[in-house]
Design a protein around this motif. Sequence first.
Motif, PDB file in Angstrom:
ATOM      1  N   ARG A   1      55.314  25.871  64.056  1.00 48.03           N
ATOM      2  CA  ARG A   1      55.975  25.081  63.043  1.00 48.03           C
ATOM      3  C   ARG A   1      56.361  25.983  61.882  1.00 48.03           C
ATOM      4  O   ARG A   1      55.675  26.982  61.614  1.00 48.03           O
ATOM      5  CB  ARG A   1      55.090  23.923  62.627  1.00 48.03           C
ATOM      6  N   PRO A   2      57.423  25.648  61.188  1.00 49.17           N
ATOM      7  CA  PRO A   2      57.897  26.495  60.087  1.00 49.17           C
ATOM      8  C   PRO A   2      56.895  26.559  58.935  1.00 49.17           C
ATOM      9  O   PRO A   2      56.203  25.590  58.648  1.00 49.17           O
ATOM     10  CB  PRO A   2      59.184  25.812  59.636  1.00 49.17           C
ATOM     11  N   LEU A   3      56.868  27.695  58.295  1.00 47.37           N
ATOM     12  CA  LEU A   3      56.027  27.888  57.122  1.00 47.37           C
ATOM     13  C   LEU A   3      56.724  27.253  55.921  1.00 47.37           C
ATOM     14  O   LEU A   3      57.864  27.578  55.618  1.00 47.37           O
ATOM     15  CB  LEU A   3      55.820  29.381  56.871  1.00 47.37           C
ATOM     16  N   THR A   4      56.044  26.355  55.240  1.00 42.62           N
ATOM     17  CA  THR A   4      56.636  25.707  54.070  1.00 42.62           C
ATOM     18  C   THR A   4      56.485  26.594  52.847  1.00 42.62           C
ATOM     19  O   THR A   4      55.625  27.480  52.803  1.00 42.62           O
ATOM     20  CB  THR A   4      55.964  24.352  53.779  1.00 42.62           C
ATOM     21  N   LYS A   5      57.319  26.334  51.850  1.00 41.32           N
ATOM     22  CA  LYS A   5      57.247  27.089  50.603  1.00 41.32           C
ATOM     23  C   LYS A   5      55.863  26.930  49.970  1.00 41.32           C
ATOM     24  O   LYS A   5      55.255  27.905  49.522  1.00 41.32           O
ATOM     25  CB  LYS A   5      58.333  26.620  49.639  1.00 41.32           C
ATOM     26  N   THR A   6      55.351  25.699  49.958  1.00 41.51           N
ATOM     27  CA  THR A   6      54.045  25.426  49.350  1.00 41.51           C
ATOM     28  C   THR A   6      52.943  26.217  50.048  1.00 41.51           C
ATOM     29  O   THR A   6      52.114  26.861  49.396  1.00 41.51           O
ATOM     30  CB  THR A   6      53.732  23.918  49.401  1.00 41.51           C
ATOM     31  N   ALA A   7      52.945  26.185  51.373  1.00 38.85           N
ATOM     32  CA  ALA A   7      51.918  26.921  52.129  1.00 38.85           C
ATOM     33  C   ALA A   7      52.049  28.423  51.897  1.00 38.85           C
ATOM     34  O   ALA A   7      51.037  29.130  51.769  1.00 38.85           O
ATOM     35  CB  ALA A   7      52.034  26.594  53.611  1.00 38.85           C
ATOM     36  N   PHE A   8      53.270  28.919  51.824  1.00 38.76           N
ATOM     37  CA  PHE A   8      53.507  30.337  51.589  1.00 38.76           C
ATOM     38  C   PHE A   8      52.957  30.762  50.231  1.00 38.76           C
ATOM     39  O   PHE A   8      52.239  31.763  50.114  1.00 38.76           O
ATOM     40  CB  PHE A   8      55.015  30.620  51.682  1.00 38.76           C
ATOM     41  N   ILE A   9      53.278  29.993  49.192  1.00 32.46           N
ATOM     42  CA  ILE A   9      52.806  30.299  47.835  1.00 32.46           C
ATOM     43  C   ILE A   9      51.278  30.228  47.775  1.00 32.46           C
ATOM     44  O   ILE A   9      50.636  31.086  47.154  1.00 32.46           O
ATOM     45  CB  ILE A   9      53.440  29.344  46.798  1.00 32.46           C
TER      46      ILE A   9
END
Length: 92
Positions: A1-9
């Motif tokens: 599944r794609p990495l979300t901006k929130t999870a990345f931060i």
Amino acid sequence: RPLTKTAFIQRLSKAARAAGIDPLQGHGIRIGATLEYLLRGVPFDVVKVKGRWASDAFILYLRKHAQILAPYMQAVPEVHEHFVRYTMPPVR
């Protein structure tokens, strides 16, 4: 599944805390990525599209980072020419 901006931060913040440094915010990461692409020789117009910059606003940030870019630009004249063309107003 794609990495979300929130999870990345969140992941970067956790890594920064573990390393004992201040975490970067989204905007700092975005301009940092822009600089990285330019330092790797990616053309300005491609960086603009890749970074989803709607305007040439990222050029203002680049002016502030000229000291970082200077050694690279001196080593690669084509990059220097592109940088000057995009950041300096035309002579009247």
